[in-house]
Design a protein around this motif. Sequence first.
Motif, PDB file in Angstrom:
ATOM      1  N   SER B  10      24.486  14.676  -2.759  1.00 25.23           N
ATOM      2  CA  SER B  10      25.145  13.703  -3.623  1.00 25.23           C
ATOM      3  C   SER B  10      26.104  14.422  -4.549  1.00 25.23           C
ATOM      4  CB  SER B  10      24.126  12.896  -4.420  1.00 25.23           C
ATOM      5  OG  SER B  10      23.429  13.721  -5.314  1.00 25.23           O
ATOM      6  N   LEU B  11      27.082  13.651  -5.009  1.00 25.80           N
ATOM      7  CA  LEU B  11      28.167  14.227  -5.794  1.00 25.80           C
ATOM      8  C   LEU B  11      28.688  13.146  -6.726  1.00 25.80           C
ATOM      9  CD1 LEU B  11      29.916  16.794  -5.977  1.00 25.80           C
ATOM     10  CD2 LEU B  11      31.282  15.892  -4.103  1.00 25.80           C
ATOM     11  N   VAL B  12      28.838  13.484  -7.997  1.00 28.26           N
ATOM     12  CA  VAL B  12      29.378  12.534  -8.980  1.00 28.26           C
ATOM     13  C   VAL B  12      30.628  13.149  -9.582  1.00 28.26           C
ATOM     14  CG1 VAL B  12      28.949  11.243 -11.093  1.00 28.26           C
ATOM     15  CG2 VAL B  12      27.081  11.660  -9.474  1.00 28.26           C
ATOM     16  N   VAL B  13      31.732  12.437  -9.521  1.00 23.14           N
ATOM     17  CA  VAL B  13      33.009  12.947 -10.045  1.00 23.14           C
ATOM     18  C   VAL B  13      33.700  11.843 -10.821  1.00 23.14           C
ATOM     19  CG1 VAL B  13      33.268  14.578  -8.134  1.00 23.14           C
ATOM     20  CG2 VAL B  13      34.338  12.305  -7.978  1.00 23.14           C
ATOM     21  N   HIS B  14      34.822  12.190 -11.444  1.00 22.79           N
ATOM     22  CA  HIS B  14      35.641  11.207 -12.144  1.00 22.79           C
ATOM     23  C   HIS B  14      36.931  10.967 -11.377  1.00 22.79           C
ATOM     24  CE1 HIS B  14      32.958  12.283 -15.497  1.00 22.79           C
ATOM     25  NE2 HIS B  14      33.148  11.029 -15.836  1.00 22.79           N
ATOM     26  N   GLU B  15      37.479   9.809 -11.572  1.00 25.13           N
ATOM     27  CA  GLU B  15      38.734   9.459 -10.901  1.00 25.13           C
ATOM     28  C   GLU B  15      39.758  10.562 -11.100  1.00 25.13           C
ATOM     29  OE1 GLU B  15      39.882   5.513 -12.352  1.00 25.13           O
ATOM     30  OE2 GLU B  15      39.782   4.856 -10.263  1.00 25.13           O
ATOM     31  N   GLY B  16      40.455  10.874 -10.025  1.00 27.80           N
ATOM     32  CA  GLY B  16      41.482  11.910 -10.092  1.00 27.80           C
ATOM     33  C   GLY B  16      41.016  13.270  -9.624  1.00 27.80           C
ATOM     34  N   ASP B  17      39.682  13.453  -9.594  1.00 24.17           N
ATOM     35  CA  ASP B  17      39.146  14.745  -9.123  1.00 24.17           C
ATOM     36  C   ASP B  17      39.375  14.884  -7.617  1.00 24.17           C
ATOM     37  OD1 ASP B  17      36.171  14.888 -11.258  1.00 24.17           O
ATOM     38  OD2 ASP B  17      38.302  15.256 -11.658  1.00 24.17           O
ATOM     39  N   THR B  18      39.310  16.135  -7.153  1.00 21.11           N
ATOM     40  CA  THR B  18      39.335  16.427  -5.714  1.00 21.11           C
ATOM     41  C   THR B  18      37.941  16.859  -5.286  1.00 21.11           C
ATOM     42  OG1 THR B  18      41.662  17.071  -5.667  1.00 21.11           O
ATOM     43  CG2 THR B  18      40.246  17.989  -3.961  1.00 21.11           C
ATOM     44  N   VAL B  19      37.471  16.346  -4.157  1.00 17.69           N
ATOM     45  CA  VAL B  19      36.137  16.699  -3.683  1.00 17.69           C
ATOM     46  C   VAL B  19      36.217  17.281  -2.278  1.00 17.69           C
ATOM     47  CG1 VAL B  19      34.974  14.968  -5.095  1.00 17.69           C
ATOM     48  CG2 VAL B  19      35.657  14.400  -2.754  1.00 17.69           C
ATOM     49  N   THR B  20      35.249  18.138  -1.992  1.00 18.73           N
ATOM     50  CA  THR B  20      35.109  18.713  -0.654  1.00 18.73           C
ATOM     51  C   THR B  20      33.684  18.497  -0.180  1.00 18.73           C
ATOM     52  OG1 THR B  20      36.770  20.410  -1.076  1.00 18.73           O
ATOM     53  CG2 THR B  20      35.227  20.814   0.728  1.00 18.73           C
ATOM     54  N   LEU B  21      33.557  17.843   0.943  1.00 20.25           N
ATOM     55  CA  LEU B  21      32.245  17.580   1.535  1.00 20.25           C
ATOM     56  C   LEU B  21      32.086  18.468   2.759  1.00 20.25           C
ATOM     57  CD1 LEU B  21      32.282  13.666   1.402  1.00 20.25           C
ATOM     58  CD2 LEU B  21      31.765  15.310  -0.406  1.00 20.25           C
ATOM     59  N   ASN B  22      30.865  18.984   2.932  1.00 25.60           N
ATOM     60  CA  ASN B  22      30.616  19.959   3.984  1.00 25.60           C
ATOM     61  C   ASN B  22      29.700  19.422   5.074  1.00 25.60           C
ATOM     62  OD1 ASN B  22      31.860  22.365   2.542  1.00 25.60           O
ATOM     63  ND2 ASN B  22      30.343  21.689   1.055  1.00 25.60           N
ATOM     64  N   CYS B  23      29.954  19.900   6.274  1.00 27.35           N
ATOM     65  CA  CYS B  23      29.127  19.515   7.414  1.00 27.35           C
ATOM     66  C   CYS B  23      28.980  20.720   8.327  1.00 27.35           C
ATOM     67  CB  CYS B  23      29.783  18.363   8.168  1.00 27.35           C
ATOM     68  SG  CYS B  23      28.926  17.895   9.690  1.00 27.35           S
ATOM     69  N   SER B  24      27.742  21.164   8.529  1.00 24.01           N
ATOM     70  CA  SER B  24      27.516  22.254   9.475  1.00 24.01           C
ATOM     71  C   SER B  24      26.668  21.728  10.621  1.00 24.01           C
ATOM     72  CB  SER B  24      26.839  23.443   8.799  1.00 24.01           C
ATOM     73  OG  SER B  24      25.569  23.076   8.320  1.00 24.01           O
ATOM     74  N   TYR B  25      26.769  22.358  11.774  1.00 19.82           N
ATOM     75  CA  TYR B  25      26.075  21.802  12.932  1.00 19.82           C
ATOM     76  C   TYR B  25      25.590  22.890  13.878  1.00 19.82           C
ATOM     77  CZ  TYR B  25      30.599  22.593  15.220  1.00 19.82           C
ATOM     78  OH  TYR B  25      31.752  23.163  15.701  1.00 19.82           O
ATOM     79  N   GLU B  26      24.599  22.516  14.659  1.00 21.77           N
ATOM     80  CA  GLU B  26      24.118  23.331  15.763  1.00 21.77           C
ATOM     81  C   GLU B  26      24.081  22.414  16.966  1.00 21.77           C
ATOM     82  OE1 GLU B  26      20.842  25.531  12.882  1.00 21.77           O
ATOM     83  OE2 GLU B  26      20.244  24.873  14.889  1.00 21.77           O
ATOM     84  N   VAL B  27      24.716  22.825  18.042  1.00 23.45           N
ATOM     85  CA  VAL B  27      24.784  21.937  19.204  1.00 23.45           C
ATOM     86  C   VAL B  27      25.034  22.753  20.457  1.00 23.45           C
ATOM     87  CG1 VAL B  27      27.277  21.571  18.938  1.00 23.45           C
ATOM     88  CG2 VAL B  27      25.891  19.846  20.105  1.00 23.45           C
ATOM     89  N   THR B  28      24.476  22.282  21.557  1.00 20.15           N
ATOM     90  CA  THR B  28      24.852  22.855  22.843  1.00 20.15           C
ATOM     91  C   THR B  28      25.933  21.945  23.421  1.00 20.15           C
ATOM     92  OG1 THR B  28      23.006  21.626  23.800  1.00 20.15           O
ATOM     93  CG2 THR B  28      22.636  23.931  23.328  1.00 20.15           C
ATOM     94  N   LEU B  74      35.470  17.749   4.722  1.00 23.33           N
ATOM     95  CA  LEU B  74      36.240  16.540   4.452  1.00 23.33           C
ATOM     96  C   LEU B  74      36.717  16.630   3.007  1.00 23.33           C
ATOM     97  CD1 LEU B  74      37.128  13.603   5.256  1.00 23.33           C
ATOM     98  CD2 LEU B  74      34.969  12.838   4.283  1.00 23.33           C
ATOM     99  N   ASN B  75      38.016  16.595   2.821  1.00 25.00           N
ATOM    100  CA  ASN B  75      38.593  16.651   1.479  1.00 25.00           C
ATOM    101  C   ASN B  75      39.107  15.285   1.076  1.00 25.00           C
ATOM    102  OD1 ASN B  75      38.437  19.358   0.498  1.00 25.00           O
ATOM    103  ND2 ASN B  75      39.956  19.958   2.015  1.00 25.00           N
ATOM    104  N   ILE B  76      38.865  14.949  -0.181  1.00 27.06           N
ATOM    105  CA  ILE B  76      39.447  13.736  -0.742  1.00 27.06           C
ATOM    106  C   ILE B  76      40.153  14.138  -2.034  1.00 27.06           C
ATOM    107  CG2 ILE B  76      39.080  11.354  -1.495  1.00 27.06           C
ATOM    108  CD1 ILE B  76      36.352  11.440  -0.105  1.00 27.06           C
ATOM    109  N   THR B  77      41.449  13.917  -2.094  1.00 26.60           N
ATOM    110  CA  THR B  77      42.206  14.263  -3.298  1.00 26.60           C
ATOM    111  C   THR B  77      42.422  13.017  -4.150  1.00 26.60           C
ATOM    112  OG1 THR B  77      44.295  13.911  -2.151  1.00 26.60           O
ATOM    113  CG2 THR B  77      43.419  16.154  -2.125  1.00 26.60           C
ATOM    114  N   ALA B  78      42.645  13.242  -5.452  1.00 24.52           N
ATOM    115  CA  ALA B  78      42.926  12.140  -6.383  1.00 24.52           C
ATOM    116  C   ALA B  78      41.960  10.986  -6.175  1.00 24.52           C
ATOM    117  CB  ALA B  78      44.377  11.678  -6.212  1.00 24.52           C
ATOM    118  N   THR B  79      40.669  11.276  -6.266  1.00 24.68           N
ATOM    119  CA  THR B  79      39.648  10.273  -5.952  1.00 24.68           C
ATOM    120  C   THR B  79      39.812   9.011  -6.795  1.00 24.68           C
ATOM    121  OG1 THR B  79      38.164  11.424  -7.468  1.00 24.68           O
ATOM    122  CG2 THR B  79      37.910  11.872  -5.108  1.00 24.68           C
TER     123      THR B  79
END
Lengths: 114, 113
Positions: B10-28, B74-79
């Motif tokens: 979870s992530l709490v930010v204020h309007e205008g902030d930039t956020v980066t969400l991460n996803c790692s995986y293991e797969v054949t 996943l990046n979101i700018t100017a939230t």
Amino acid sequence: GAGVSQSPSNKVTEKGKDVELRCDPISGHTALYWYRQSLGQGLEFLIYFQGNSAPDKSGLPSDRFSAERTGGSVSTLTIQRTQQEDSAVYLCASSLDGRFYEQYFGPGTRLTVT
Amino acid sequence: EDKVVQSPLSLVVHEGDTVTLNCSYEVTNFRSLLWYKQEKKAPTFLFMLTSSGIEKKSGRLSSILDKKELFSILNITATQTGDSAIYLCAINAGGTSYGKLTFGQGTILTVHP
């Protein structure tokens, strides 16, 4: 056109009873998917139908769970002898053939087993 | 068994902030990685990534895949407050089941005004 619809939207049942959840996919969508989402969790794959091919049932958690798709359209997910751990939101999605990434989701059925 | 792990949960930010969400995986037999936005109940498709290093962009959202290190961001700018949602990452693996997706647990993003 109409989106994916599911019924009922909410279902409360007693432990041990059977339930049936229905999904009407978007017309023309040959692929249909069922997922389960428990509180605070991501989507858990249950089963996937593609055209006339045998369904992928690899995500069904036990033999109490089954699903069918009649006439390549409407699908029913059946849970027999429900348990409290079956409580979750059950989501159905459909897509065009090959466009598995662009799944259109229904509003879900919230199942509560008391 | 295929596995997807997202962070933060979870992530709490204020309007205008930039956020980066991460996803790692293991797969054949990796085929593709997907991002979805879930508001209320029904997830909606954002991006599909199949090749490393190629950024996908849609407005203020962008995503990139690193197949060597097995992750995506996943990046979101100017939230905006409308970005508040659960963001889900999923992988599609090769094999006999063409349409099966394995999802991560999601990142809950809350954007305050």
